[in-house]
Write an enzyme that holds these catalytic residues in place. Structure first.
Site, PDB file in Angstrom:
ATOM      1  N   ASP A 179      20.991 -20.729  25.986  1.00 14.27           N
ATOM      2  CA  ASP A 179      19.320 -21.426  25.445  1.00 14.27           C
ATOM      3  C   ASP A 179      19.048 -22.506  24.818  1.00 14.27           C
ATOM      4  OD1 ASP A 179      17.631 -21.381  23.076  1.00 14.27           O
ATOM      5  OD2 ASP A 179      18.971 -20.186  21.406  1.00 14.27           O
ATOM      6  N   HIS A 199      17.234 -21.295  16.782  1.00 13.31           N
ATOM      7  CA  HIS A 199      18.528 -22.023  17.784  1.00 13.31           C
ATOM      8  C   HIS A 199      19.012 -23.202  17.854  1.00 13.31           C
ATOM      9  CE1 HIS A 199      15.892 -19.780  20.257  1.00 13.31           C
ATOM     10  NE2 HIS A 199      14.982 -19.818  19.693  1.00 13.31           N
TER      11      HIS A 199
END
Lengths: 552, 552
Positions: A193, A366
Site C-alpha cells: 500500500d 493508510h
C-alpha cells in the site's frame, strides 16, 4: 520445466480504487479483492468503474478462490457485477468482511452464488499450489488483513490497506511481529500500500479522533450531526462511545449505514453502549443537548442524508441554529466542490460546522512514510511492488525504498494488466494482458465505452445542434427544412442572424446538382464540416452537429 | 436630509472570484475591482463568470472611478467585458496593476477606452464626496493596495488581498503603521479578506519559497521546469534570482507569462539578473544543469505549456529523465484531478516532480488567523464585512471576530447584491439589488443562462435520444419514422430489443385517432413522457428526449 509465478493487477495500480490482483502459478489462480472505483469528473454519466476481467474469463475453472482483504468499496464493490463471470469461486474473508460482502450481495439477490469461507488470521489454508495465511492489519475498518501467499516460487506478501496504529479502536493493531517473522523467512515480493507515501512521519492513531470528538461534545450545546462513511465501523464505534460518555443518544440514518451497523452489531464488531442507539424520531424528541445523528454524506454525495439536510430536503429533519455538524472524513480528490457547497449551506442555516481543515475529526487509514519504512525494514523483501496508489505515489515509493538501499530494479512498477513474473532468475516486469475501464452506467455494465463518454464530453461543453431535413426519396429534393434545433448551445446575441446564415450554409451543402438521389453519407459529412467551421468562426464554440436527413 | 453610505458587493462574497464592490454615497459611485471567476465543474462549457452589473447600468454617469486593488484575474479579469457597460470611467490603479490591465485590454483592443490614473500609496484623491487613499499591502503579486475611502458617513477601509509578510520579495510589506493610524482615526467599516481564516497561525513569508528553491536547485542535476501563475511576478523574481545564484539561465514560455514579464521588467517591477533571461531555443541548447524553464500550467489547465509537455504535445520541448518539475502553486479547489493527471504523467516520463504536498514550493498570499486578528486589533472598526471568501469563511471570520469582542451584529455578512447601509444610527444589512451569474461562453457573454447549462448537465449525464418523424402536413399521417438516433446514451446489452419497443411506445403516442392534424405540442409531450418512463424502467437512465416532428 519450472513454472513461474505470475502476479497481475487488473485494477488499482496507477489509480486509487477497483483493486484486483491475480496470483497465478502454473495454471492455478488466486484472485485478491474485487473493488470498484468512482469515476473522474470528466467520465460523464458513469456511475463507477470495474476492473477488466477479460484475462480471467477463459480461466475461471482455474480460480481456486477469491480472497478479500477488507470490506471497503474499493475492495468488494465489484463483487455483485463480477462474481458470476469469475465462475462463483469460494470467497475467503474475515468475519466482518464476510458480513459486509453478504449485505452487498443480498441487495443484489446474489448472496447464495459463492460459498463463504472464513479467513482466520494465523491459520493457513492450502489452495492448489498456494498456502494462504492472513495476518491482522489496522485500517479505517476493523477486521482487515494482509496476506501471506506461499508459492513454489517463494513467499508473496500483500500488505492489504494498512497503517501501524498501536491503539486502534478495536484493540487489534497491525501484526508487526508477523512482518518481522516474514522477514526472517525470506520474502520474494511485497505488494505494499503506497497511497500515503507523500505524508512524512506517522499517520495519527484512530484514537485521536475520539479525543477530538470528546472536546466537541463537551462544548456543543445543541444537537450533533456526524457524517462519515457507511463502512467506517471504527468511527461509528467512537461516536457511540463518545455519545455515551456525554449522556447523549444516537440515531443512525441512511440505508447503507443502518444495514452495516445492524450487521456489525450482530457479528460483535460494534459494541453499543446501553440504551445509546435509538430510532431517529425518538432522538428528535430529545432535548437538543442529548441528541446525536449519525449519517452518510461526508463526501457531499448529492443523494446522501447530509446533502438532503443541507438542501432543506430531508423529510424528517432540518438544521436549526445551535446544531453542530461534523464531517468525519477527508475529501476524496474531486469531491471538494460538492463538500464545500454542503458546508456553506449548513453554515448559512446557522449550524456550527467542523471539518478536517478545522479539527482532527478524521485520520487516514493508510501508512505514512515512517510506517512504510518500518514495514519495509521488517519484511525485507527481495522485490517491492507499490500498490493502491496513483503513479506519483508509486514513483515516490520507489524513492523511499531507494533510501533504504533498494535498487530501481527491485521496485517493480506495474500498470493495470502488467504481468509481473517471478522465476529462479528473479522478478521482472513482463508483458500485458487485456486491461481497460469497464464503465457501469445505470443498469448497463461495460457497453458504455469511451466513444459514448467522449460524446457526453462534447455535449457537455458545447451542446448539440440538430439539422433536420426531409427529402423526397426518389428525387433527392428537399421537401422540408433545413430546420435547426439546439440544446445546450446558444449562438449568442446575433443568434437569429447566425442561424439564418447557418441554414444557408446547409442549403449550399445540400446542393448536389439536379434531381438525383444524393450520397447522403457524403452530404452529412459536408454539412457537418461546413457548418462546424461556420459556427466556430462566429461563436468560438464547437457544438456537436447532427444532420438528420429523413427520406419521405 | 442625511445621505446614507451604501456598500454593495456585485461579486466575490460567498464565493471566491469575480470581485466587485460598489461604494455609493447619495448618487455618487466608486466601483472597486472588476474580476472574473472560474466556473465550478458542473457549470459545463462555461469559460468564466462575471459580476452582474445590472445595478450600475442606469447609473454609469454617477460612476466617478473604477479603483483596482491589484492585478490578479479575480480583480481585473472582467474589465474587457464590462468596461464599456460601466461607461468607461477612469481607472485608478498602481503602476504594475496598470501594466497588467493594459496588457489585458490591449489584447482585446480596448486599451484606449478608459483613462488610466495612477494610484500612489499615501496620496489622497478627491472623487466627488469621496476622498480615496491607497496603502501598501503584501500579497502574491507586487504593488497591491488596500483602500481608505473617506466618506461623509465615516471611514470605509477595503483590505485588498493581503497578508502580513514582513519580508516580501519586493521589499514592500503591508503598511501596518497605516492600519494603526486608521484605528486611531476611527473606522466605520472594514471590508476584510477572509479567505484564509481556516488556517491557524501566520502565513509563511514568500521568502520561504526562495529557500525551498535554493535547496532544490542545489540538488537538481538536470533541467528544472517551474510552473506558476503568469501574474505571479514575485515568484518569477525568485526563480530568476535563484537561477542566477546557481549559474543557470531561464527561459519564460507561454504567451501570458512572456507578456507579463516584459511589462513588469519595463516598469521596473522585475529585476532580471545579468544574462539570466534567454529565449527557449538557447536554453534548450545549454547543458541540462544550466537550464531553467519557467511556464504556466500549475493548475493542470489543458492548453497550458506544462499540460502540453505532460501530454508529449509541446513542439519544442519534451521531458527527459533527470528533469525536475516544480509546481509552484497550490491547487485551486476543483483542479486537483487535472493537476494529479499532469503530475502522474511527468513522473511516468521519468521526471522528478515536486509539488506543494512534498515541499514548500508555494505559500499563500492571504492572511491567516493571527494576521487577521492583528489587522482587526489595529483597525478596530465599528463594523466588519468579511469579503473574498465562501460563506464558510465568512461565518468563521465572524467567529474569529467574536473572540476579539465583536458582537454578531457588528459583523455584516453579505450576499452578492446585498446593500449594506451605513447611517447615523449605525450599519445594517439592507435590501438587495439584482445579482446573478453572467456566464462567458466562447464569444457569448450573458446569453448563456441556467437553462442552457442545465441542458448540458442532462446531456452530460445521460446523453440524448432523438425521435424523428415526418408527417403529412394535411392529414397528420406519419410518412416516415419514427427513427431514433442517440448520442452519449446506450440502451445497453438488449439495445436493439429496447429500441424496437421504444419505437412502439412512440407509435402509440402518435396514435391520435384518424387523419386529422394533431396537436403536436401535446404529442411531443406525450412522446417525451411515455418514452422517458419506458427508458428509465429498462435502463435506469434519463437521456434527454427530443422528438422532432417534421411536417412535409
Amino acid at each position: 520445466m519450472t513454472e513461474r509465478l505470475r502476479v497481475i493487477p487488473l485494477g488499482g495500480v496507477a489509480e486509487v480504487g477497483r483493486n484486483m490482483w491475480v496470483v497465478e502459478y502454473g495454471e492455478e489462480i488466486l484472485v485478491v479483492d474485487a473493488g470498484l472505483m468512482f469515476p473522474e469528473s470528466d467520465m460523464l454519466g458513469v456511475d463507477f468503474i470495474l476492473p477488466d476481467i477479460s484475462y480471467l474469463r477463459e480461466r475461471t475453472r482455474h480460480i481456486r478462490a477469491l480472497v478479500v482483504t477488507h470490506g471497503h468499496e474499493d475492495h468488494i464493490g465489484a463483487l455483485p457485477y463480477l462474481l458470476s463471470d469469475l465462475g462463483t469461486p469460494p470467497i475467503y474473508a474475515t468475519r466482518l468482511t464476510q458480513g459486509l460482502i453478504t449485505v452487498k450481495l443480498r441487495e443484489a439477490g446474489l448472496h447464495r452464488l459463492s460459498e463463504m469461507r472464513e479467513l482466520r488470521p494465523g491459520e493457513a489454508v492450502t489452495l492448489g499450489p498456494f498456502r494462504l495465511e492472513a495476518y491482522r492489519v489496522a485500517h479505517s475498518i476493523p477486521d482487515g488483513v494482509g496476506l501471506v501467499i506461499d508459492t513454489p516460487a517463494g513467499l508473496l506478501v500483500h500488505s492489504g490497506d494498512f497503517k501501524l496504529d498501536y491503539t486502534p479502536v478495536d484493540g487489534r493493531p497491525t501484526d508487526t511481529a508477523k512482518l518481522a517473522e516474514l522477514g526472517r523467512r525470506g520474502v520474494l515480493a511485497y505488494l505494499c500500500d503506497c497511497v500515503r507515501v507523500e505524508s512524512p512521519g506517522y499517520t495519527p492513531s484512530e484514537k485521536v479522533v475520539g479525543d477530538t470528538f470528546d472536546a466537541i461534545f463537551a462544548q456543543a450545546e445543541g444537537r450533533i450531526i456526524i457524517a462519515t462513511f457507511a463502512s467506517n465501523i471504527s468511527r461509528i464505534q467512537q461516536v457511540l462511545d463518545t455519545a455515551y460518555r456525554h449522556y447523549r443518544k444516537v440515531a443512525v440514518v441512511g440505508r447503507s449505514m443502518e444495514g452495516n451497523v445492524r450487521m456489525a452489531q450482530e457479528l460483535g464488531y460494534l459494541s453499543v453502549p446501553e440504551d445509546t442507539l435509538l430510532r431517529l424520531p425518538d432522538v428528535l424528541h430529545l432535548p437538543p443537548e442529548e441528541a446525536v445523528i449519525l449519517c452518510t454524506g461526508s463526501q457531499g454525495e448529492p443523494m446522501s442524508v447530509l446533502s438532503r439536510i443541507a438542501n432543506r430536503d430531508h423529510p424528517q429533519f432540518a438544521i436549526r441554529p445551535g446544531d453542530t455538524v461534523i464531517f468525519s472524513a477527508s475529501p476524496i480528490p474531486g469531491n471538494e466542490e460538492s463538500i464545500h457547497r454542503v458546508i456553506n449551506s449548513l453554515f448559512q442555516q446557522g449550524a456550527e460546522v467542523i471539518y478536517s481543515a478545522l479539527a482532527q475529526v478524521h485520520v487516514s487509514g493508510h501508512a505514512s512514510q515512517e510506517e512504510l519504512k518500518l514495514a519495509l525494514s521488517l519484511v525485507r523483501p527481495r522485490y517491492i511492488v507499490p500498490i493502491h496508489g496513483d503513479y506519483r505515489h508509486m514513483a515516490l515509493f520507489r524513492k523511499l525504498a531507494a533510501a533504504l538501499g533498494y535498487t530501481p530494479e527491485q521496485v517493480l512498477l506495474a500498470e493495470n494488466g502488467t504481468v509481473l513474473e517471478f522465476g529462479p532468475e528473479g522478478g521482472r516486469v513482463g508483458g500485458k494482458v487485456p486491461s481497460g475501464n469497464i464503465f457501469v452506467d445505470g443498469l448497463t455494465v461495460g457497453e458504455v465505452d469511451h466513444v459514448v463518454v467522449r460524446d457526453r464530453q462534447l455535449l457537455a461543453r458545447d451542446g448539440i445542434l440538430l439539422v433536420v431535413i426531409a427529402v423526397d426519396r426518389r428525387t433527392g429534393r428537399v421537401v422540408a427544412g433545413p430546420d435547426m434545433v439546439s440544446r445546450g448551445f446558444v449562438p449568442g446575441r446575433d443568434g437569429e442572424q447566425i442561424l439564418e446564415e447557418a441554414r444557408e450554409v446547409v442549403r449550399q451543402a445540400l446542393d448536389h446538382g439536379g434531381d438525383v438521389p444524393a450520397d447522403w453519407g457524403f452530404v452529412n459529412r459536408k454539412i457537418k464540416d461546413s457548418l462546424g467551421k461556420f459556427l466556430y468562426r462566429r461563436t468560438q464554440r464547437r457544438p456537436m452537429i447532427l444532420p438528420l436527413v429523413m427520406e419521405v
